[in-house]
Scaffold this motif. Structure first.
Motif, mmCIF file in Angstrom:
data_model
loop_
_atom_site.group_PDB
_atom_site.id
_atom_site.type_symbol
_atom_site.label_atom_id
_atom_site.label_comp_id
_atom_site.label_asym_id
_atom_site.label_seq_id
_atom_site.Cartn_x
_atom_site.Cartn_y
_atom_site.Cartn_z
ATOM 1 N N ILE A 106 18.888 67.817 70.692
ATOM 2 C CA ILE A 106 19.222 66.842 71.728
ATOM 3 C C ILE A 106 18.220 65.697 71.657
ATOM 4 O O ILE A 106 17.026 65.892 71.823
ATOM 5 C CB ILE A 106 19.221 67.488 73.120
ATOM 6 C CG1 ILE A 106 20.313 68.557 73.189
ATOM 7 C CG2 ILE A 106 19.434 66.435 74.203
ATOM 8 C CD1 ILE A 106 20.364 69.311 74.489
ATOM 9 N N VAL A 163 25.996 73.094 72.741
ATOM 10 C CA VAL A 163 26.784 72.530 73.831
ATOM 11 C C VAL A 163 28.234 72.933 73.587
ATOM 12 O O VAL A 163 28.776 72.696 72.507
ATOM 13 C CB VAL A 163 26.656 70.991 73.876
ATOM 14 C CG1 VAL A 163 27.538 70.399 74.956
ATOM 15 C CG2 VAL A 163 25.200 70.582 74.072
ATOM 16 N N VAL A 176 26.105 74.225 78.655
ATOM 17 C CA VAL A 176 24.952 73.912 77.805
ATOM 18 C C VAL A 176 24.078 75.154 77.744
ATOM 19 O O VAL A 176 23.668 75.684 78.775
ATOM 20 C CB VAL A 176 24.137 72.718 78.366
ATOM 21 C CG1 VAL A 176 22.922 72.454 77.496
ATOM 22 C CG2 VAL A 176 25.001 71.477 78.476
ATOM 23 N N CYS A 194 21.688 67.813 86.490
ATOM 24 C CA CYS A 194 21.514 67.057 85.253
ATOM 25 C C CYS A 194 20.032 66.835 84.961
ATOM 26 O O CYS A 194 19.629 66.733 83.812
ATOM 27 C CB CYS A 194 22.244 65.726 85.352
ATOM 28 S SG CYS A 194 22.218 64.774 83.848
ATOM 29 N N GLU A 199 15.524 67.518 75.768
ATOM 30 C CA GLU A 199 15.366 66.539 74.693
ATOM 31 C C GLU A 199 14.323 67.017 73.690
ATOM 32 O O GLU A 199 13.252 67.485 74.064
ATOM 33 C CB GLU A 199 14.997 65.176 75.252
ATOM 34 C CG GLU A 199 16.146 64.538 75.992
ATOM 35 C CD GLU A 199 15.802 63.184 76.583
ATOM 36 O OE1 GLU A 199 14.624 62.786 76.595
ATOM 37 O OE2 GLU A 199 16.741 62.522 77.060
ATOM 38 N N LEU A 249 18.570 69.054 82.354
ATOM 39 C CA LEU A 249 18.943 68.820 80.963
ATOM 40 C C LEU A 249 18.033 67.811 80.282
ATOM 41 O O LEU A 249 17.896 67.827 79.069
ATOM 42 C CB LEU A 249 20.402 68.369 80.888
ATOM 43 C CG LEU A 249 21.402 69.376 81.454
ATOM 44 C CD1 LEU A 249 22.807 68.802 81.425
ATOM 45 C CD2 LEU A 249 21.330 70.692 80.717
ATOM 46 N N LYS A 250 17.416 66.937 81.046
ATOM 47 C CA LYS A 250 16.501 65.951 80.472
ATOM 48 C C LYS A 250 15.361 66.641 79.733
ATOM 49 O O LYS A 250 14.880 66.144 78.721
ATOM 50 C CB LYS A 250 15.957 65.053 81.597
ATOM 51 C CG LYS A 250 15.191 63.867 81.105
ATOM 52 C CD LYS A 250 16.123 62.868 80.466
ATOM 53 C CE LYS A 250 15.337 61.668 80.000
ATOM 54 N NZ LYS A 250 16.065 60.875 79.042
ATOM 55 N N VAL A 290 19.560 62.517 76.913
ATOM 56 C CA VAL A 290 20.503 62.870 77.977
ATOM 57 C C VAL A 290 20.368 61.795 79.048
ATOM 58 O O VAL A 290 19.257 61.490 79.478
ATOM 59 C CB VAL A 290 20.173 64.247 78.612
ATOM 60 C CG1 VAL A 290 21.156 64.571 79.725
ATOM 61 C CG2 VAL A 290 20.149 65.342 77.566
ATOM 62 N N MET A 321 22.982 63.702 70.093
ATOM 63 C CA MET A 321 22.395 64.813 69.340
ATOM 64 C C MET A 321 22.311 64.449 67.867
ATOM 65 O O MET A 321 23.094 63.642 67.368
ATOM 66 C CB MET A 321 23.245 66.077 69.514
ATOM 67 C CG MET A 321 23.308 66.590 70.942
ATOM 68 S SD MET A 321 24.397 68.020 71.152
ATOM 69 C CE MET A 321 23.393 69.307 70.417
ATOM 70 N N LYS A 341 27.558 61.682 69.644
ATOM 71 C CA LYS A 341 27.426 61.419 71.082
ATOM 72 C C LYS A 341 28.511 62.210 71.796
ATOM 73 O O LYS A 341 29.648 62.268 71.338
ATOM 74 C CB LYS A 341 27.560 59.931 71.386
ATOM 75 C CG LYS A 341 26.401 59.139 70.833
ATOM 76 C CD LYS A 341 26.456 57.706 71.256
ATOM 77 C CE LYS A 341 25.269 57.013 70.622
ATOM 78 N NZ LYS A 341 24.673 56.042 71.459
ATOM 79 N N ASN A 356 25.677 62.419 79.599
ATOM 80 C CA ASN A 356 26.090 62.085 78.242
ATOM 81 C C ASN A 356 24.957 62.477 77.311
ATOM 82 O O ASN A 356 23.788 62.248 77.620
ATOM 83 C CB ASN A 356 26.377 60.590 78.116
ATOM 84 C CG ASN A 356 27.490 60.149 79.039
ATOM 85 O OD1 ASN A 356 28.508 60.805 79.154
ATOM 86 N ND2 ASN A 356 27.279 59.040 79.716
ATOM 87 N N PHE A 357 25.307 63.076 76.178
ATOM 88 C CA PHE A 357 24.313 63.566 75.234
ATOM 89 C C PHE A 357 24.372 62.774 73.943
ATOM 90 O O PHE A 357 25.453 62.407 73.478
ATOM 91 C CB PHE A 357 24.625 65.019 74.848
ATOM 92 C CG PHE A 357 24.170 66.057 75.827
ATOM 93 C CD1 PHE A 357 23.233 67.001 75.448
ATOM 94 C CD2 PHE A 357 24.683 66.117 77.100
ATOM 95 C CE1 PHE A 357 22.821 67.974 76.325
ATOM 96 C CE2 PHE A 357 24.281 67.085 77.991
ATOM 97 C CZ PHE A 357 23.341 68.021 77.604
#
Length: 102
Positions: free
Chosen positions: A46, A34, A85, A21, A28, A24-25, A49, A57, A76, A54-55
């Motif tokens: 994005i 997704v 992703v 995860c 942003e 994924l940060k 995250v 967007m 969300k 949880n996203f």
């Protein structure tokens, strides 16, 4: 982990550090797609995250199979609903991992 580590709970931080995860940060502010477990594809920017994947967007195109896409200004997504992703080509994932876990 920078500012992110100050804004999350201990449980969320542990989850974030034990999984991918953290990659994924770094997404942003980037536009990506997704894919959800129910075959819906969501494409947009994005905004956030969290440590549970949880996203949030914005400027979203919400596409169900065999239907016209819907447009939303914000959405969300619950992390457990995410299947895949798409990582934009301009993101260097090795640097992203080092930056967020470093």
């Amino acid at each position: 982990m920078g500012d992110f580590s100050k804004s999350i709970t201990g449980h969320e931080r542990a989850s974030f550090e034990r999984t991918l995860c953290c990659m994924l940060k770094d997404l942003e502010g980037h536009q990506t797609t997704v894919e959800l477990r129910n075959e819906i594809q969501i494409t947009g920017i994005i905004d956030h995250v969290d440590g549970h994947m949880n996203f949030s967007m914005s400027n979203v195109s919400y596409e169900k199979p065999r239907q016209q896409p819907l447009q939303f200004s914000h959405i969300k997504i619950h992390g457990k609903q995410i299947r895949f992703v798409h990582i934009p080509d301009q993101i260097n994932m090795q640097k992203a991992i080092v930056k967020t876990t470093g």
